[in-house]
Design a protein around this motif. Structure first.
Motif, PDB file in Angstrom:
ATOM      1  N   TYR A   3      23.196  31.139  49.115  1.00 41.94           N
ATOM      2  CA  TYR A   3      24.062  29.984  49.292  1.00 41.94           C
ATOM      3  C   TYR A   3      24.253  29.667  50.780  1.00 41.94           C
ATOM      4  CZ  TYR A   3      25.159  30.546  44.375  1.00 41.94           C
ATOM      5  OH  TYR A   3      25.076  30.658  43.023  1.00 41.94           O
ATOM      6  N   ILE A   4      24.378  30.701  51.592  1.00 39.98           N
ATOM      7  CA  ILE A   4      24.564  30.490  53.026  1.00 39.98           C
ATOM      8  C   ILE A   4      23.324  29.825  53.622  1.00 39.98           C
ATOM      9  CG2 ILE A   4      24.884  31.653  55.242  1.00 39.98           C
ATOM     10  CD1 ILE A   4      26.557  33.739  53.702  1.00 39.98           C
ATOM     11  N   LYS A   5      22.135  30.292  53.204  1.00 33.94           N
ATOM     12  CA  LYS A   5      20.899  29.675  53.684  1.00 33.94           C
ATOM     13  C   LYS A   5      20.826  28.208  53.264  1.00 33.94           C
ATOM     14  CE  LYS A   5      17.982  33.795  53.747  1.00 33.94           C
ATOM     15  NZ  LYS A   5      16.827  34.464  53.129  1.00 33.94           N
ATOM     16  N   ALA A   6      21.230  27.915  52.034  1.00 34.58           N
ATOM     17  CA  ALA A   6      21.190  26.536  51.550  1.00 34.58           C
ATOM     18  C   ALA A   6      22.150  25.653  52.345  1.00 34.58           C
ATOM     19  CB  ALA A   6      21.528  26.490  50.068  1.00 34.58           C
ATOM     20  N   ILE A   7      23.330  26.167  52.642  1.00 35.43           N
ATOM     21  CA  ILE A   7      24.304  25.387  53.401  1.00 35.43           C
ATOM     22  C   ILE A   7      23.817  25.149  54.828  1.00 35.43           C
ATOM     23  CG2 ILE A   7      26.631  25.443  54.398  1.00 35.43           C
ATOM     24  CD1 ILE A   7      27.533  26.830  51.788  1.00 35.43           C
ATOM     25  N   LEU A  13      19.613  19.548  58.047  1.00 36.44           N
ATOM     26  CA  LEU A  13      19.063  18.308  57.501  1.00 36.44           C
ATOM     27  C   LEU A  13      20.037  17.148  57.711  1.00 36.44           C
ATOM     28  CD1 LEU A  13      16.653  17.158  55.886  1.00 36.44           C
ATOM     29  CD2 LEU A  13      17.981  17.589  53.830  1.00 36.44           C
ATOM     30  N   MET A  14      21.320  17.399  57.532  1.00 34.32           N
ATOM     31  CA  MET A  14      22.342  16.371  57.731  1.00 34.32           C
ATOM     32  C   MET A  14      22.367  15.905  59.187  1.00 34.32           C
ATOM     33  SD  MET A  14      26.286  16.554  56.446  1.00 34.32           S
ATOM     34  CE  MET A  14      26.908  17.610  57.739  1.00 34.32           C
ATOM     35  N   LEU A  39      30.196  19.233  50.072  1.00 27.86           N
ATOM     36  CA  LEU A  39      31.259  19.775  49.211  1.00 27.86           C
ATOM     37  C   LEU A  39      30.693  20.283  47.892  1.00 27.86           C
ATOM     38  CD1 LEU A  39      34.255  17.331  49.688  1.00 27.86           C
ATOM     39  CD2 LEU A  39      34.190  19.764  50.173  1.00 27.86           C
ATOM     40  N   ALA A  40      29.797  19.524  47.290  1.00 25.80           N
ATOM     41  CA  ALA A  40      29.181  19.952  46.032  1.00 25.80           C
ATOM     42  C   ALA A  40      28.375  21.229  46.235  1.00 25.80           C
ATOM     43  CB  ALA A  40      28.287  18.838  45.477  1.00 25.80           C
ATOM     44  N   LEU A  41      27.694  21.324  47.354  1.00 26.36           N
ATOM     45  CA  LEU A  41      26.905  22.517  47.651  1.00 26.36           C
ATOM     46  C   LEU A  41      27.810  23.730  47.873  1.00 26.36           C
ATOM     47  CD1 LEU A  41      23.978  23.451  48.169  1.00 26.36           C
ATOM     48  CD2 LEU A  41      24.340  22.931  50.570  1.00 26.36           C
ATOM     49  N   MET A  42      28.955  23.508  48.497  1.00 29.93           N
ATOM     50  CA  MET A  42      29.873  24.611  48.752  1.00 29.93           C
ATOM     51  C   MET A  42      30.638  25.039  47.497  1.00 29.93           C
ATOM     52  SD  MET A  42      31.262  23.458  52.497  1.00 29.93           S
ATOM     53  CE  MET A  42      32.278  24.888  52.771  1.00 29.93           C
ATOM     54  N   MET A  43      30.704  24.188  46.497  1.00 30.87           N
ATOM     55  CA  MET A  43      31.403  24.530  45.254  1.00 30.87           C
ATOM     56  C   MET A  43      30.559  25.425  44.333  1.00 30.87           C
ATOM     57  SD  MET A  43      34.399  23.354  45.434  1.00 30.87           S
ATOM     58  CE  MET A  43      34.977  23.483  43.776  1.00 30.87           C
TER      59      MET A  43
END
Length: 151
Positions: A3-7, A13-14, A39-43
């Motif tokens: 999850y940390i890598k994805a964020i 990217l943002m 926010l969706a990614l962090m949820m």
């Protein structure tokens, strides 16, 4: 860690997308959309910890103003049964026991549903029946007579 890598990847990217935007005219909209996506990614990890899956969310999304309390309750009970059946299969798989079929019956009379009976079909009933009963008795507080093992 995933999850940390994805964020982190999403934040990079943002930043790249906001740098590619030439004018200041669209930057607030891009920030708004990417903020919601972040926010969706962090949820996702929070939903994972709380054991909320897509099947749980469908019960709440199917509720509308015309639905009755009994139909919502029956959908919630069905979702609870399905989740418990999947959980039992995972528990048995962790002990290297392959369950063909799992069925859970609940006591619907109470506000909080309780597991009333568990039926499990396994490959080799003779060698695995006692082990399966012991595992389920330790995990669920169900009377031994309410756990049925069949082949």
């Amino acid at each position: 860690m995933q999850y940390i890598k994805a964020i982190v990847f999403f934040l990079i990217l943002m930043t790249l997308v906001s740098q590619l935007c030439q004018g200041d005219k669209y930057k607030p909209y891009i920030r708004l959309v990417t903020g919601f996506m972040l926010l969706a990614l962090m949820m996702r990890p929070i939903a994972y910890v709380m054991n909320i899956g897509p099947e749980d969310l469908t019960v709440f999304s199917n509720v509308n103003t015309d639905s009755t309390e009994s139909s919502f309750r029956s959908q919630a009970l069905e979702t609870y049964k399905n989740r418990e059946e999947k959980k039992i299969k995972k528990i048995l798989q962790s002990y290297k026991i392959q369950a063909k079929e799992v069925e859970v019956d609940t006591d619907d009379t109470k506000d909080d549903p309780e597991i009333d009976e568990i039926s499990v079909k396994v490959e080799d009933e003779e060698s695995e029946a006692k082990k399966v009963k012991t595992i389920l008795l330790n995990f669920y507080n169900v009377d031994e007579s309410h756990i049925n093992i069949s082949e």
